[in-house]
Motif scaffolding. Structure first.
Motif, PDB file in Angstrom:
ATOM      1  N   ILE A  32       0.838  -1.416   0.035  1.00 22.72           N
ATOM      2  CA  ILE A  32      -0.091  -0.064   0.012  1.00 22.72           C
ATOM      3  C   ILE A  32       0.949   1.094   0.047  1.00 22.72           C
ATOM      4  O   ILE A  32       1.620   1.405   0.794  1.00 22.72           O
ATOM      5  N   TYR A  33       0.588   1.891  -1.019  1.00 23.55           N
ATOM      6  CA  TYR A  33       1.458   3.438  -0.999  1.00 23.55           C
ATOM      7  C   TYR A  33       0.744   4.494  -0.554  1.00 23.55           C
ATOM      8  O   TYR A  33      -0.464   4.606  -0.772  1.00 23.55           O
ATOM      9  N   PHE A  34       1.429   5.451   0.148  1.00 23.46           N
ATOM     10  CA  PHE A  34       0.718   6.675   0.502  1.00 23.46           C
ATOM     11  C   PHE A  34       0.752   7.711  -0.911  1.00 23.46           C
ATOM     12  O   PHE A  34       1.785   8.131  -1.160  1.00 23.46           O
TER      13      PHE A  34
ATOM     14  N   SER B 289      -7.815  10.931  -4.721  1.00 22.30           N
ATOM     15  CA  SER B 289      -8.012  10.963  -3.050  1.00 22.30           C
ATOM     16  C   SER B 289      -8.785   9.746  -2.897  1.00 22.30           C
ATOM     17  O   SER B 289      -8.634   9.173  -1.761  1.00 22.30           O
TER      18      SER B 289
ATOM     19  N   MET C 202      -6.710   6.681  -2.775  1.00 23.35           N
ATOM     20  CA  MET C 202      -5.960   6.536  -1.482  1.00 23.35           C
ATOM     21  C   MET C 202      -6.722   6.176  -0.338  1.00 23.35           C
ATOM     22  O   MET C 202      -6.338   5.215   0.496  1.00 23.35           O
TER      23      MET C 202
ATOM     24  N   SER D  74      -7.188   2.313  -0.680  1.00 26.72           N
ATOM     25  CA  SER D  74      -6.250   1.657  -0.605  1.00 26.72           C
ATOM     26  C   SER D  74      -5.558   1.491   0.789  1.00 26.72           C
ATOM     27  O   SER D  74      -4.840   0.581   1.012  1.00 26.72           O
TER      28      SER D  74
ATOM     29  N   SER E 143      -4.804   4.095   3.074  1.00 26.16           N
ATOM     30  CA  SER E 143      -4.008   5.226   3.503  1.00 26.16           C
ATOM     31  C   SER E 143      -4.684   5.902   4.745  1.00 26.16           C
ATOM     32  O   SER E 143      -3.967   6.525   5.451  1.00 26.16           O
ATOM     33  N   TYR E 144      -5.672   5.646   4.921  1.00 28.61           N
ATOM     34  CA  TYR E 144      -6.668   6.630   6.074  1.00 28.61           C
ATOM     35  C   TYR E 144      -7.320   5.441   7.363  1.00 28.61           C
ATOM     36  O   TYR E 144      -8.001   5.740   8.015  1.00 28.61           O
TER      37      TYR E 144
ATOM     38  N   ALA F 224       0.347   4.477  -8.316  1.00 27.74           N
ATOM     39  CA  ALA F 224      -0.933   4.099  -7.561  1.00 27.74           C
ATOM     40  C   ALA F 224      -1.654   2.986  -8.154  1.00 27.74           C
ATOM     41  O   ALA F 224      -1.938   2.137  -7.573  1.00 27.74           O
TER      42      ALA F 224
END
Length: 246
Positions: free
Chosen positions: A4-6, A136, A139, A142, A144-145, A174
């Motif tokens: 997982i990429y930010f 966004s 993200m 994926s 990221s949050y 991404a």
């Protein structure tokens, strides 16, 4: 292996009609380019310079404020990021694209992820072809949050749309990662190869291409690529050790 990429997004604004706005847009776009290169101090100077231009349309003003919010968010300066996101939705026309976009960024910063998603969807209704929204959302889905928001299929859908709109390096990364997360390794290979062509010094791209080769039946090529990256980069070496320990 799932990675997982930010992944980061920002807004490049549409052309404007008056001279001050055109100057502000040009300065803003230069700041965006610097932010893409992680030259944050220089980008900040340009964004603030753009805001000082006279007679800025509200959407341009709100878009530059969003870029400042993102810049400070990238640097983990949360208070400043919140400040500019709040200014952004306060100065934008209510219920406009930039109102919802800045509101979504503000909600992300305050960990109200569901509200952020709702605001991105409202922004999408107004401008369905804006890369920033899909990036966004990609993200969020994926992970990221937070892992509770992971939905790799939704991440792929949004990252694919973002890449179709703007086939830039971070968006390609991404999208390739989304394919990997869904174990669609063959689909990721052309993207990793493209990224290596654009940035051959980034060993993580070589490593991920090796993983994609390995899990798509091209074991010998995969092992060579993985070893190549691990010999040249500490992070890649750590990822290899993690793979071998599994």
């Amino acid at each position: 292996m799932r990675t997982i990429y930010f992944f980061l997004s920002f807004c490049i604004l549409a052309a404007c009609s008056n001279h001050g706005a055109e100057d502000a847009k040009a300065v803003n776009d230069e700041g965006v380019s610097l932010m893409d290169k992680e030259e944050y101090d220089k980008a900040s100077v340009l964004f603030l310079q753009a805001l000082k231009k006279k007679d800025l349309p509200k959407d341009l003003n709100a878009g530059i404020l969003r870029n400042l919010s993102l810049l400070y968010s990238f640097q983990n300066e949360k208070d400043s990021a919140l400040h500019y996101a709040k200014l952004g939705f306060e100065i934008a026309e209510k219920n406009s694209y930039f109102f919802y976009l800045n509101k979504a960024e503000y909600e992300l910063l305050t960990d109200k992820i569901e509200l952020a998603k709702d605001n991105y969807e409202r922004a999408k209704e107004l401008k369905p072809d804006e890369m920033a929204i899909y990036n966004s959302l990609g993200m969020i889905y994926s992970g990221s949050y937070g892992e509770e928001f992971i939905n790799y299929k939704e991440a792929l859908t949004n990252n694919l749309k973002a890449y179709e709109i703007s086939p830039r390096e971070p968006l390609a990364e991404a999208l390739a990662t989304s394919y990997m997360n869904l174990e669609q390794y063959k689909e990721s290979i052309p993207l990793w190869e493209k990224l290596i062509g654009e940035n051959p010094a980034k060993m993580e791209y070589h490593f991920q291409l090796g993983v994609a080769f390995l899990f798509s039946g091209r074991e010998e090529e995969g092992e060579k690529k993985i070893d190549y990256a691990a010999e040249r980069d500490e992070n890649c070496r750590a990822m290899l050790e993690e793979m071998l320990a599994e």
